[in-house]
Motif scaffolding. Structure first.
Motif, short mmCIF file in Angstrom:
data_model
loop_
_atom_site.label_atom_id
_atom_site.label_comp_id
_atom_site.label_asym_id
_atom_site.label_seq_id
_atom_site.Cartn_x
_atom_site.Cartn_y
_atom_site.Cartn_z
N CYS A 106 8.94 2.38 16.44
CA CYS A 106 10.08 1.88 17.23
C CYS A 106 10.05 2.34 18.68
O CYS A 106 10.81 1.82 19.51
CB CYS A 106 11.40 2.30 16.57
N GLY A 107 9.19 3.30 19.00
CA GLY A 107 9.07 3.76 20.38
C GLY A 107 9.98 4.92 20.73
O GLY A 107 9.97 5.39 21.87
N ALA A 108 10.76 5.40 19.77
CA ALA A 108 11.67 6.51 20.06
C ALA A 108 10.90 7.81 20.30
O ALA A 108 11.36 8.69 21.02
CB ALA A 108 12.65 6.70 18.91
N ILE A 109 9.73 7.92 19.67
CA ILE A 109 8.90 9.13 19.81
C ILE A 109 7.59 8.77 20.47
O ILE A 109 6.92 7.82 20.07
CB ILE A 109 8.63 9.76 18.42
N SER A 110 7.23 9.52 21.48
CA SER A 110 5.93 9.33 22.13
C SER A 110 5.35 10.69 22.49
O SER A 110 6.08 11.65 22.71
CB SER A 110 6.05 8.44 23.38
N ASN A 152 15.08 12.77 17.90
CA ASN A 152 14.99 11.67 16.93
C ASN A 152 13.99 11.99 15.82
O ASN A 152 13.54 11.11 15.10
CB ASN A 152 14.58 10.37 17.64
N ILE A 153 13.66 13.27 15.69
CA ILE A 153 12.70 13.71 14.68
C ILE A 153 13.42 14.43 13.55
O ILE A 153 14.32 15.24 13.79
CB ILE A 153 11.65 14.65 15.30
N PHE A 167 8.92 13.19 11.05
CA PHE A 167 8.86 11.73 11.19
C PHE A 167 10.07 11.22 11.94
O PHE A 167 11.08 11.93 12.10
CB PHE A 167 8.73 11.06 9.81
N CYS A 168 9.97 10.00 12.41
CA CYS A 168 11.03 9.39 13.21
C CYS A 168 12.23 9.03 12.33
O CYS A 168 12.08 8.42 11.27
CB CYS A 168 10.49 8.14 13.90
N CYS A 171 12.46 4.69 12.50
CA CYS A 171 11.50 3.82 11.83
C CYS A 171 10.75 4.49 10.68
O CYS A 171 10.06 3.82 9.90
CB CYS A 171 10.49 3.27 12.84
N GLY A 172 10.88 5.81 10.54
CA GLY A 172 10.26 6.53 9.43
C GLY A 172 8.79 6.84 9.58
O GLY A 172 8.19 7.40 8.67
N VAL A 173 8.19 6.54 10.72
CA VAL A 173 6.76 6.75 10.91
C VAL A 173 6.47 8.22 11.25
O VAL A 173 7.12 8.81 12.11
CB VAL A 173 6.20 5.83 12.01
N GLN A 174 5.47 8.77 10.56
CA GLN A 174 4.98 10.11 10.90
C GLN A 174 3.75 9.95 11.79
O GLN A 174 2.68 9.60 11.33
CB GLN A 174 4.59 10.89 9.66
#
Length: 227
Positions: A106-110, A152-153, A167-168, A171-174
């Motif tokens: 989702c782009g919340a984490i970079s 957001n983690i 993970f986010c 969106c749940g992505v690790q």
């Protein structure tokens, strides 16, 4: 995570890396050792036809004969003293590495991470890695920087609670986590990197179902998180 089984390592080729190496600022300090000084230095000389140099932020180090060259480098690149120092340190500390960038869906984490263009990826079959297909490469903590998304983690732990499965929330992505095998580093998901900086990958299968034995017998995994 542990011993590689015969035939378990497999190599794949990727795209040629983009020019992500740090700019070559290494030569700008040769000739004189830099040291901090408290006295105010005189403004550098201007060359005919060029605008005058602004001294305030460029006069914090005694660079000797390299001073004018350093000042012009900062001005040309529009760098502050901190940015110029970071560029120089990156040039030496991350020599032979490139800066990869990546994040969640989702782009919340970079984040950005300094690593080789040729990645050594672990494919673990422990209970959690098997379910979430946690393929990752390991880097020292100092080579990783979270650019945004700290708030957001969320983190999941189990068993020994040493591994931090982050993970986010959205969106749940690790995209990265802290491995039990390397608590002083990070495990980065190669599939969450932006395109263009990975040249090749080597996959190593790890017997996570016998985690303690596997990590004890592995010759290099512990050292992968050391600077």
């Amino acid at each position: 995570m542990g011993k590689t089984k015969a035939g378990s390592a497999r190599k794949s080729r990727g795209r040629s890396p983009a020019a992500a190496t740090p700019a070559a600022a290494a030569h700008s300090l040769r000739g004189k050792e830099s040291r901090c000084v408290v006295k105010k230095s005189a403004a550098p000389r201007e060359r005919p036809g060029e605008p005058p140099l602004s001294p305030p932020e460029f006069c914090r180090f005694d660079l000797g004969a390299q001073r004018e060259r350093w000042v012009r480098f900062q001005q040309k690149q529009s760098l502050t003293c901190e940015e110029a120092a970071r560029l120089l340190l990156d040039t030496f500390e991350y020599r032979g590495l490139v800066k990869h960038t990546g994040g969640c869906h989702c782009g919340a984490i970079s984040f950005e991470v300094w690593a080789s263009t040729d990645l050594h990826i672990f494919d673990c079959n422990c209970s959690i890695c098997l379910k979430k297909q946690n393929r990752h490469f390991i880097v020292p903590a100092s080579h990783f920087k979270l650019l945004k998304g700290a708030d957001n983690i969320t983190t999941y732990t189990f068993n020994t609670h040493r591994a931090q499965h982050t993970f986010c929330k959205t969106c749940g992505v690790q995209s990265f986590y802290t491995p039990r095998s390397n608590p002083d580093g990070y495990g980065i998901a190669p599939h969450c990197l932006d395109e263009g900086t990975v040249r090749s990958t080597i996959m190593e299968e790890i017997n996570g179902k016998e985690w303690e034995k596997a990590v004890k017998e592995h010759k290099t995994i512990r050292s992968m998180s050391k600077p």
